[in-house]
Design an enzyme around this catalytic site. Sequence first.
Site, PDB file in Angstrom:
ATOM      1  N   PHE A 165      25.520 110.856  61.098  1.00  0.00           N
ATOM      2  CA  PHE A 165      24.589 111.481  62.035  1.00  0.00           C
ATOM      3  C   PHE A 165      24.514 110.756  63.367  1.00  0.00           C
ATOM      4  O   PHE A 165      24.156 111.348  64.389  1.00  0.00           O
ATOM      5  CB  PHE A 165      23.176 111.560  61.425  1.00  0.00           C
ATOM      6  CG  PHE A 165      22.452 110.240  61.330  1.00  0.00           C
ATOM      7  CD1 PHE A 165      21.809 109.685  62.433  1.00  0.00           C
ATOM      8  CD2 PHE A 165      22.407 109.544  60.127  1.00  0.00           C
ATOM      9  CE1 PHE A 165      21.152 108.468  62.334  1.00  0.00           C
ATOM     10  CE2 PHE A 165      21.751 108.324  60.026  1.00  0.00           C
ATOM     11  CZ  PHE A 165      21.119 107.787  61.130  1.00  0.00           C
ATOM     12  N   LYS A 189      33.536 117.694  58.091  1.00  0.00           N
ATOM     13  CA  LYS A 189      32.219 117.867  57.468  1.00  0.00           C
ATOM     14  C   LYS A 189      31.223 117.017  58.263  1.00  0.00           C
ATOM     15  O   LYS A 189      31.133 115.813  58.076  1.00  0.00           O
ATOM     16  CB  LYS A 189      32.267 117.419  56.007  1.00  0.00           C
ATOM     17  CG  LYS A 189      31.243 118.091  55.071  1.00  0.00           C
ATOM     18  CD  LYS A 189      29.792 117.867  55.417  1.00  0.00           C
ATOM     19  CE  LYS A 189      29.315 116.467  55.097  1.00  0.00           C
ATOM     20  NZ  LYS A 189      27.834 116.321  55.392  1.00  0.00           N
ATOM     21  N   GLU A 192      24.499 116.786  58.040  1.00  0.00           N
ATOM     22  CA  GLU A 192      23.551 117.896  57.986  1.00  0.00           C
ATOM     23  C   GLU A 192      22.434 117.744  59.016  1.00  0.00           C
ATOM     24  O   GLU A 192      21.761 118.726  59.356  1.00  0.00           O
ATOM     25  CB  GLU A 192      22.897 117.995  56.602  1.00  0.00           C
ATOM     26  CG  GLU A 192      23.853 117.980  55.432  1.00  0.00           C
ATOM     27  CD  GLU A 192      24.060 116.591  54.865  1.00  0.00           C
ATOM     28  OE1 GLU A 192      23.622 116.345  53.725  1.00  0.00           O
ATOM     29  OE2 GLU A 192      24.639 115.738  55.577  1.00  0.00           O
ATOM     30  N   SER A 242      27.539 104.314  55.676  1.00  0.00           N
ATOM     31  CA  SER A 242      27.049 103.108  55.017  1.00  0.00           C
ATOM     32  C   SER A 242      28.102 102.566  54.048  1.00  0.00           C
ATOM     33  O   SER A 242      28.975 103.299  53.570  1.00  0.00           O
ATOM     34  CB  SER A 242      25.760 103.402  54.258  1.00  0.00           C
ATOM     35  OG  SER A 242      26.016 104.252  53.152  1.00  0.00           O
ATOM     36  N   CYS A 297      26.550 101.276  64.174  1.00  0.00           N
ATOM     37  CA  CYS A 297      27.093 100.219  63.314  1.00  0.00           C
ATOM     38  C   CYS A 297      27.532  99.003  64.102  1.00  0.00           C
ATOM     39  O   CYS A 297      27.807  97.953  63.519  1.00  0.00           O
ATOM     40  CB  CYS A 297      28.254 100.753  62.487  1.00  0.00           C
ATOM     41  SG  CYS A 297      29.714 101.196  63.460  1.00  0.00           S
ATOM     42  N   GLU A 401      21.502  96.096  56.246  1.00  0.00           N
ATOM     43  CA  GLU A 401      21.564  96.861  57.487  1.00  0.00           C
ATOM     44  C   GLU A 401      20.303  97.713  57.633  1.00  0.00           C
ATOM     45  O   GLU A 401      19.966  98.514  56.748  1.00  0.00           O
ATOM     46  CB  GLU A 401      22.800  97.762  57.500  1.00  0.00           C
ATOM     47  CG  GLU A 401      22.992  98.514  58.789  1.00  0.00           C
ATOM     48  CD  GLU A 401      24.281  99.320  58.814  1.00  0.00           C
ATOM     49  OE1 GLU A 401      24.898  99.417  59.881  1.00  0.00           O
ATOM     50  OE2 GLU A 401      24.667  99.859  57.748  1.00  0.00           O
TER      51      GLU A 401
END
Length: 517
Positions: A165, A189, A192, A242, A297, A401
């Site tokens: 995202f 993909k 969402e 992640s 990240c 994180e």
Amino acid sequence: MTIETTSTAATPPVGGVPQIGHWIDGAPRSSTSGRTADVFNPATGAVIGQVALADESEIAEAIASADRAQRAWGSTSIAKRQAVLFAFRELLNAKKGELAEIVTREHGKVLSDAMGEILRGQEVVELATGFPHLIKGAYSENVSTGIDVYSIKQPLGVVGIVSPFNFPVMVPMWFFPIAIAAGNAVVLKPSEKDPSAALWMAELWREAGLPDGVFTVLQGDKLAVDGLLTSPLVQSISFVGSTPIAQYIYETASRHGKRVQALGGAKNHMLVLPDADLDLVADQAINAGYGAAGERCMAISVLIAVEPVAERLIEKITERISQLRVGNGAGGPDGEPDLGPLISGAHRERVSGYVDIAAADGARIVVDGRGLVVDGHEDGFFFGPTLIDEIPLTSRAYREEIFGPVLSIVRVETFQEGLDLINSGEFGNGTAIFTNDGGAARRFQSEVQVGMIGINVPIPVPVAYHSFGGWKASLFGDAKAYGVHGFEFFTREKAVTSRWLDPATHEGINLGFPQNR
């Protein structure tokens, strides 16, 4: 990033909320799965759309469409493929403002951050336009008498991309320009949480002349991800998110015979030596720790101060935090804020929970961003810049994180202590050192166990013609993203050994060659 199977019931849209579907066979495709998920504007907390969550039949249809398209695209001439890449690049450059607005509306980041994301992605598009040079084979003549050996590089076929995202444009662009240039068909993909940017890019590809089916957008949740991981038609998977999900992607896709590049999480440290320019350090700590609300990240989340500089740094950083403005990323009468909201209410609670953990473990919360409310946006998912000092190294808030605007200070006595602290961590994504001592910087870059290193640069994301990726639990798979690694990942090599008999000395077709008798 988490991947969860969402079971939101299919209901008619309330108040005309748009339905966000797939992109299959070069056109928008409504979903018939009966499953959707809400898409929010993080600045207001309002539902602004419902994204489709694909079922098994839609997943199969999307992959089959890409497979059919790839067979023709893979045999399309290099010149024609390159023309499409150049057209896409020009269209993106002309229309990128539209895309930035979509990113800000669904993700929440400020418009300048959204534009910066697009520009970094565009670097990879520009790299991909030069792909003919990067997919050339090699030729060795007469390796043995009359025998030549040469190599050719060919596309993989259908390739899957699972995008997070936090960068709905840049991260897919790390992969799909190179994959398409090399002759593959892409099934993307997207997350969402912000799915519309992918559809906008699909329309741009169509306008650029890309054949139908070569770029597919499959909306969905874990069911769609697993469909890509297990389909025998999908040859590779590219993922950013992640570490637990990266490891799951790597293990599952590898078990099904696919190439994998899975980039995981991070806990990036900035080592500050006593000779560093502390004003520069404070400015860069603000940018690297709080930019994009810490949802990246490559954010710096731990500043290691080699004493005696910690107190002065805390004072300088605190002063700069007081000047930061948090608000709607789209801007307003007072202009653009410095930070937008977090992606969701659930993520805001997660970030807040880490600050709770730090406080419970004995850390000192110097600046507390919990509970921030922005006037006029009381239902938005905002979290203020947070600065933590004296955080125990055993605290989960130090080790894990956080993915939010939280910066922790750790004090050490020596360069070696700071280096050892970085190397002892689980992750090895990015790091930075701030110093005016070239010898110290050179030793740091040699000995630190991290994949991307900044020297007086806080977020060392490589330019497109180098490759992006970390070490240890920050990277799983066969290759880093983009650069030379990207072209190697999206092609496979054949080595050909050939012998052609000389018609002048062997019986065969008479080519009219002169003969000595």
